[in-house]
Design an enzyme around this catalytic site. Structure first.
Site, PDB file in Angstrom:
ATOM      1  N   THR A 229      39.693  40.743  40.471  1.00  0.00           N
ATOM      2  CA  THR A 229      39.389  39.383  40.038  1.00  0.00           C
ATOM      3  C   THR A 229      40.717  38.655  39.895  1.00  0.00           C
ATOM      4  OG1 THR A 229      38.155  38.054  38.421  1.00  0.00           O
ATOM      5  CG2 THR A 229      39.434  39.895  37.560  1.00  0.00           C
TER       6      THR A 229
ATOM      7  N   ILE B 162      34.022  35.623  44.233  1.00  0.00           N
ATOM      8  CA  ILE B 162      35.324  34.982  44.363  1.00  0.00           C
ATOM      9  C   ILE B 162      35.869  34.735  42.964  1.00  0.00           C
ATOM     10  CG2 ILE B 162      36.561  32.915  45.128  1.00  0.00           C
ATOM     11  CD1 ILE B 162      34.536  32.658  47.390  1.00  0.00           C
ATOM     12  N   CYS B 163      37.106  35.151  42.729  1.00  0.00           N
ATOM     13  CA  CYS B 163      37.786  34.901  41.460  1.00  0.00           C
ATOM     14  C   CYS B 163      36.995  35.508  40.301  1.00  0.00           C
ATOM     15  CB  CYS B 163      38.001  33.395  41.298  1.00  0.00           C
ATOM     16  SG  CYS B 163      39.148  32.915  39.984  1.00  0.00           S
ATOM     17  N   SER B 164      36.702  34.721  39.272  1.00  0.00           N
ATOM     18  CA  SER B 164      35.988  35.234  38.099  1.00  0.00           C
ATOM     19  C   SER B 164      34.505  35.425  38.350  1.00  0.00           C
ATOM     20  CB  SER B 164      36.198  34.298  36.899  1.00  0.00           C
ATOM     21  OG  SER B 164      35.751  32.986  37.191  1.00  0.00           O
ATOM     22  N   GLY B 165      34.055  35.179  39.586  1.00  0.00           N
ATOM     23  CA  GLY B 165      32.689  35.513  39.940  1.00  0.00           C
ATOM     24  C   GLY B 165      32.419  37.008  39.840  1.00  0.00           C
TER      25      GLY B 165
END
Length: 312
Positions: free
Chosen positions: A122, A102-105
């Protein structure tokens, strides 16, 4: 029961961390049983989120045996990835575990080498950074999520909800995903560059807008060969005014909205009926099954037949 391990790294973003926990723990199967059990895992017992300290009940051993691992975003996406975390992610991938970010994961997945040669996304603000740091990844900043099968990535914040609902649909079907969406107070469709695979009863409609009655009329008349002139006449405005209002209120054109509505209705019929492809093409307003198949594949990315097989 499907086990989801949520991996909390230092500086984890609380919103990203809570998204899969909330969505999956509230998911119920038709008989009322929970669909998932959650493990919150971390390399160390206490993780700094910036706003508070998180005490994770599971260590990295909690990743072993999970059906899905989710890596939420962090406030420090460029931070070096711990060798222990890297090795744990690689081992899980080698075992066939589904891994999502999720996101910057997305950055930890990239650092572990799990995205090499794949398409990924991202948060838009970090997309260029990801592309520069990892030129071996095809970074697409315009989509809500990317599903490569075993490895999935999503854009920032609310796109994590879209991804979780998508995975629920993959695991348990559209009806369960629809219930999870309602519990999350999420629309079943969101505007975005990528076709959404959740539930497709309706195309996105800006409720309360001046166009809402017209859009509902279009939705009710998908089977008819509507032209721009037909839509303008129904709206009682010129075609030029109609196009301008659509652009302002939906971000697209009348005919593009109509095409999307037809494809989403077709997806719903493919998911919930045994109607032939030819019958569905007619039901949603395509003049021929050939034109329908072509438009469906260009929009969704797979043929109607392949899409339907996901629900059989």
């Amino acid at each position: 029961m499907h086990t989801v391990a949520v991996l909390a790294l230092d500086q984890v973003i609380p919103f990203d961390l809570s998204t899969p926990i909330e969505v999956f723990t509230r998911t119920r199967l038709p008989d009322g049983r929970p669909g998932y059990q959650i493990r919150v895992c971390a390399e160390r017992r206490e993780i700094d989120t910036g706003a508070f300290a998180l005490h994770a009940p599971w260590g990295l051993d909690g990743l072993r045996g999970a059906d899905t691992i989710i890596v939420p975003g962090t406030a420090a996406p460029e931070a070096p990835l711990s060798p222990n975390v890297r090795d744990a992610l690689r081992a899980a991938a080698a075992d066939g575990t589904r891994i999502a970010s999720i996101c910057s994961g997305t950055f930890p997945l990239a650092a572990a080498g799990l995205l090499t040669g794949l398409r990924a996304t991202t948060h838009w603000a970090a997309a260029s950074l990801l592309a520069t740091a990892h030129p071996d990844i095809e970074v697409d900043p315009d989509v809500l999520y990317v599903d490569n099968g075993q490895i999935l990535t999503s854009a920032g914040a609310a796109a994590g909800l879209d991804l979780c609902l998508h995975m629920i649909r993959r695991d348990y079907g559209s009806a369960v995903a629809a219930d999870a969406a309602r519990l999350s107070v999420m629309p079943l469709e969101r505007e975005g560059g990528q076709a959404q695979f959740i539930v497709h009863d309706y195309a996105p409609t800006p409720q309360g807008s001046a166009l809402e009655p017209l859009l509902l009329w279009m939705q009710d008349n998908l089977a008819h060969p509507l032209t721009l002139a037909d839509i303008s006449t129904q709206a009682g405005v010129s075609t030029r005014t109609l196009i301008r209002r659509f652009s302002e209120q939906t971000g697209t054109t009348p005919l593009q909205w109509l095409h999307r509505a037809r494809i989403r209705q077709a997806q719903h019929l493919l998911e919930t009926t045994h109607h032939s492809i030819e019958r569905i093409a007619a039901q949603v307003g395509f003049g021929s099954s050939t034109a329908f198949r072509d438009r469906f594949k260009r929009t969704v990315g797979v043929s109607p037949h392949t899409y339907r097989r996901s629900f059989i």
